[in-house]
Write a protein that holds these residues in place. Structure first.
Motif, PDB file in Angstrom:
ATOM      1  N   ALA A  12       9.489   7.123  15.986  1.00  0.00           N
ATOM      2  CA  ALA A  12      10.047   8.402  16.460  1.00  0.00           C
ATOM      3  C   ALA A  12      11.042   8.175  17.597  1.00  0.00           C
ATOM      4  O   ALA A  12      12.137   8.751  17.599  1.00  0.00           O
ATOM      5  N   SER A  13      10.685   7.306  18.556  1.00  0.00           N
ATOM      6  CA  SER A  13      11.607   7.161  19.683  1.00  0.00           C
ATOM      7  C   SER A  13      12.862   6.385  19.290  1.00  0.00           C
ATOM      8  O   SER A  13      13.932   6.616  19.861  1.00  0.00           O
ATOM      9  N   THR A  14      12.757   5.508  18.298  1.00  0.00           N
ATOM     10  CA  THR A  14      13.961   4.834  17.784  1.00  0.00           C
ATOM     11  C   THR A  14      14.903   5.861  17.148  1.00  0.00           C
ATOM     12  O   THR A  14      16.108   5.873  17.417  1.00  0.00           O
ATOM     13  N   ILE A  15      14.348   6.748  16.348  1.00  0.00           N
ATOM     14  CA  ILE A  15      15.178   7.781  15.716  1.00  0.00           C
ATOM     15  C   ILE A  15      15.791   8.690  16.790  1.00  0.00           C
ATOM     16  O   ILE A  15      16.994   8.984  16.762  1.00  0.00           O
ATOM     17  N   GLN A  16      14.983   9.087  17.749  1.00  0.00           N
ATOM     18  CA  GLN A  16      15.494  10.017  18.764  1.00  0.00           C
ATOM     19  C   GLN A  16      16.568   9.382  19.627  1.00  0.00           C
ATOM     20  O   GLN A  16      17.500  10.049  20.068  1.00  0.00           O
ATOM     21  N   PHE A  17      16.470   8.071  19.841  1.00  0.00           N
ATOM     22  CA  PHE A  17      17.517   7.403  20.609  1.00  0.00           C
ATOM     23  C   PHE A  17      18.823   7.359  19.801  1.00  0.00           C
ATOM     24  O   PHE A  17      19.903   7.596  20.333  1.00  0.00           O
ATOM     25  N   ASN A  35      19.586   9.418  17.463  1.00  0.00           N
ATOM     26  CA  ASN A  35      19.986  10.806  17.462  1.00  0.00           C
ATOM     27  C   ASN A  35      20.869  11.235  16.279  1.00  0.00           C
ATOM     28  O   ASN A  35      21.917  11.864  16.463  1.00  0.00           O
ATOM     29  N   MET A  88       9.193  14.984  16.834  1.00  0.00           N
ATOM     30  CA  MET A  88      10.646  15.212  16.938  1.00  0.00           C
ATOM     31  C   MET A  88      10.933  16.702  16.701  1.00  0.00           C
ATOM     32  O   MET A  88      11.524  17.071  15.677  1.00  0.00           O
ATOM     33  N   GLU A 122      13.089  18.624  17.663  1.00  0.00           N
ATOM     34  CA  GLU A 122      14.502  19.009  17.520  1.00  0.00           C
ATOM     35  C   GLU A 122      14.973  18.905  16.061  1.00  0.00           C
ATOM     36  O   GLU A 122      16.094  19.293  15.746  1.00  0.00           O
ATOM     37  N   TYR A 123      14.096  18.397  15.175  1.00  0.00           N
ATOM     38  CA  TYR A 123      14.449  18.270  13.757  1.00  0.00           C
ATOM     39  C   TYR A 123      13.654  19.232  12.888  1.00  0.00           C
ATOM     40  O   TYR A 123      12.515  19.564  13.202  1.00  0.00           O
ATOM     41  N   ARG A 166      19.092  18.184  12.221  1.00  0.00           N
ATOM     42  CA  ARG A 166      19.048  18.921  13.488  1.00  0.00           C
ATOM     43  C   ARG A 166      19.765  20.250  13.335  1.00  0.00           C
ATOM     44  O   ARG A 166      20.997  20.285  13.221  1.00  0.00           O
TER      45      ARG A 166
END
Ligand code: NAG
Ligand code: NAG
Ligand code: NAG
Ligand code: NAG
Ligand code: NAG
Ligand code: NAG
Length: 354
Positions: free
Chosen positions: A87-92, A94, A115, A117-118, A140
Motif C-alpha cells: 500500500a505505501s509503495t503504491i501511495q508513494f 501515486n 488507500m 483516496e482510491y 483516484r
C-alpha cells in the motif's frame, strides 16, 4: 500512425513553451496522468491477521546501518506481512489509475481500506463476484471520473465464468471508461493472461484487440495494462505479437465479434509504450518478473508486464519505469515489479483567448 502522434505531442510541448515565453493569452489543456500496472501475487498463505495487528507490529525505531540485515529474506511472505509495504509503495508512486492483477478479494478490500483516496472496480474471475483472482482497476476520483465499467472472460463463452480449453485458470479482463481531469475520455483495460496455454494467450490478445478498437470508436483513448505471461520475443510471444499487430488475430466467438468488430478492427493495435518512450525517459529495471529469489538470481527475470496505448488516438508516453518490490532491508512485496508510466492523454489545445 503512433509515431506521428508522438511528434504531435512534442510539437505541442513546444507550443506550450512558446506560449509561456511570449506571455500570450492562451489556454492549454494538458492531460498528464500517472498509471501503474502491478501483479500483487495472490494471498497464497492465508491467515487471520488483520491490518491493526500488522500495523502495531511495525518497528518505529530507525535502525543503524550496522543493524540492517541486507536482503534479510527472499522467500515468499504472507499477504498480512506484505500488505503495508504494498500500500505505501503504491501511495508513494501515486498513480491516478492502477491495474492490479492476481489480488484476491481480501487483498482488494484490504488495499481499499489502506488507500482511501482510491476507488476500485472489478470482480473475482471464478464467479464474477468475489471468488478468485481479480484484475482490478483502482483509480483516484480526484483525478479521473468513472463513467461505466464491465468485464468479460477470455474464453469462447465470454459472458460467463469460463476457462479456455487447455488453460491453467479462468481468465478475465476488466474495462473501465473514464474522463480525465481536463476532459479526455479514455478506457482502461486490465488483464492477466494464462500462464500455461499459448493458445489461450493468443485468444485473449485477439479479444482485447477487438475490444480496444471498439473502445476507440465508442469512447476514446485506450490504455491496456497487464501481466501477459508472454514476453515480447521467444517461443511464447504469440500474445504479445497479436496485441501489437505483429501477428494476425485468431478467430474468436461470433457473438463477441457481432458485438465488438468494427471498421477499425483490422488496423487497430496496442502499442508497447516502453518502445515509444524516448530512451532518456526510460528508467528502472528491464524485467518485470523476478520471482521470490535472491537478488543475484537472474534465472527467471523476464519482461511480461506491460502498459500499452491504443494506436488510433493521441496517447504519448512521457516517462516509463519498471520499479522495484525487493528492498535491501526486507523481503519481496510481490514476485512481480510495478510498471509505471506518465502518459499524455488527449491533445494540447492552445487557443488565443484575447
Ligand atoms: C489505426 O492505426 C493503425 C496503426 O498505426 C494504422 O495503420 C491505421 O491506418 C489506423 N486506422 C485509422 C482508421 O486511422
Ligand atoms: C489541465 O489543464 C490545466 C490548464 O492548462 C493544466 O494546468 C493542468 O496541469 C492540466 N491537468 C492535467 C491533469 O494535466
Ligand atoms: C526495533 O528496531 C531496533 C533498531 O534496529 C532494534 O534495536 C529493536 O530490537 C527492534 N525492536 C523490536 C521489538 O524488534
Ligand atoms: C457475492 O459475494 C458476497 C460475499 O462474498 C455475497 O454476500 C453475495 O451474496 C454474492 N452475490 C452473488 C450475486 O452471488
Ligand atoms: C459465444 O458466446 C456466447 C455468449 O457468451 C455463447 O452463448 C455462445 O455459446 C458462444 N459460442 C460458442 C461457439 O462458444
Ligand atoms: C522526458 O521527461 C522530462 C522530465 O520529466 C519531460 O519534461 C519531457 O517532456 C520528457 N520528454 C519527452 C520527449 O517526453
Amino acid at each position: 500512425m503512433f509515431s506521428s502522434l508522438i511528434i504531435c505531442g512534442l510539437a505541442a510541448l513546444e507550443l506550450v513553451a512558446a506560449a509561456s515565453t511570449k506571455k500570450t493569452s492562451s489556454t492549454t489543456y494538458a492531460d498528464v496522468i500517472r498509471v501503474q500496472s502491478w501483479n500483487l501475487r495472490y494471498d497464497s498463505m492465508s491467515d487471520s491477521i488483520y491490518y491493526p495487528q500488522t500495523a502495531s507490529g511495525l518497528n518505529a525505531t530507525v535502525p543503524y546501518t550496522s543493524e540492517v540485515s541486507w536482503y534479510s529474506s527472499y522467500t515468499e511472505k504472507a499477504w498480512s506481512t506484505r500488505r503495508i509495504g504494498v500500500a505505501s509503495t503504491i501511495q508513494f508512486m501515486n498513480p491516478g489509475v492502477l491495474c492490479m492483477q492476481e489480488a484476491l478479494n481480501r487483498q482488494v478490500v484490504d488495499l481499499a481500506g489502506m488507500m482511501p483516496e482510491y476507488k476500485w472496480i472489478g470482480v473475482g474471475r471464478d464467479d464474477g463476484n468475489t471468488s478468485g483472482e481479480y484484475s482490478t482497476i483502482f483509480y483516484r476520483p480526484e483525478l479521473v471520473t468513472l463513467h461505466s465499467w464491465d468485464y468479460f472472460w477470455l474464453s469462447p463463452t465470454y459472458t460467463v465464468p469460463s476457462k479456455y480449453t487447455g488453460a491453467g485458470s479462468i481468465r478475465i479482463a476488466t474495462v473501465g471508461r473514464f474522463t480525465s481531469a481536463n476532459g479526455t475520455k479514455f478506457s482502461a483495460i486490465c488483464t492477466h493472461w494464462d500462464d500455461q496455454s499459448e493458445d489461450a494467450r493468443q485468444y485473449a490478445a485477439s479479444m482485447i484487440r477487438y475490444r480496444g478498437a471498439y473502445e476507440t470508436k465508442k469512447w476514446g483513448e485506450v490504455l491496456l495494462f497487464g501481466d501477459f505471461n508472454s514476453p515480447s520475443s521467444g517461443s511464447d510471444d504469440g500474445g504479445y505479437n497479436i496485441i501489437t499487430g505483429a501477428e494476425d488475430m485468431v478467430s474468436v466467438n461470433a457473438t463477441f465479434l457481432a458485438e465488438y468488430k468494427s471498421s477499425l478492427s483490422d488496423t487497430f493495435v496496442m502499442e508497447d509504450l516502453l518502445k515509444y518512450t524516448p530512451p532518456q525517459n526510460r528508467s528502472g529495471n528491464h524485467a518485470t518478473f523476478q520471482g521470490f529469489v535472491k537478488v543475484t538470481d537472474t534465472s527467471d527475470l523476464k519482461r511480461i508486464d506491460f502498459i500499452m496505448g491504443g494506436s488510433n488516438s493521441t496517447i504519448t508516453p512521457l516517462r516509463y519505469r519498471v520499479e522495484e518490490m525487493f528492498f535491501d532491508n526486507g523481503y519481496h512485496q510481490s514476485d512481480h515489479r510495478p510498471v509505471i508510466a506518465d502518459v499524455q492523454l488527449g491533445t494540447y489545445k492552445v487557443s488565443k483567448s484575447k
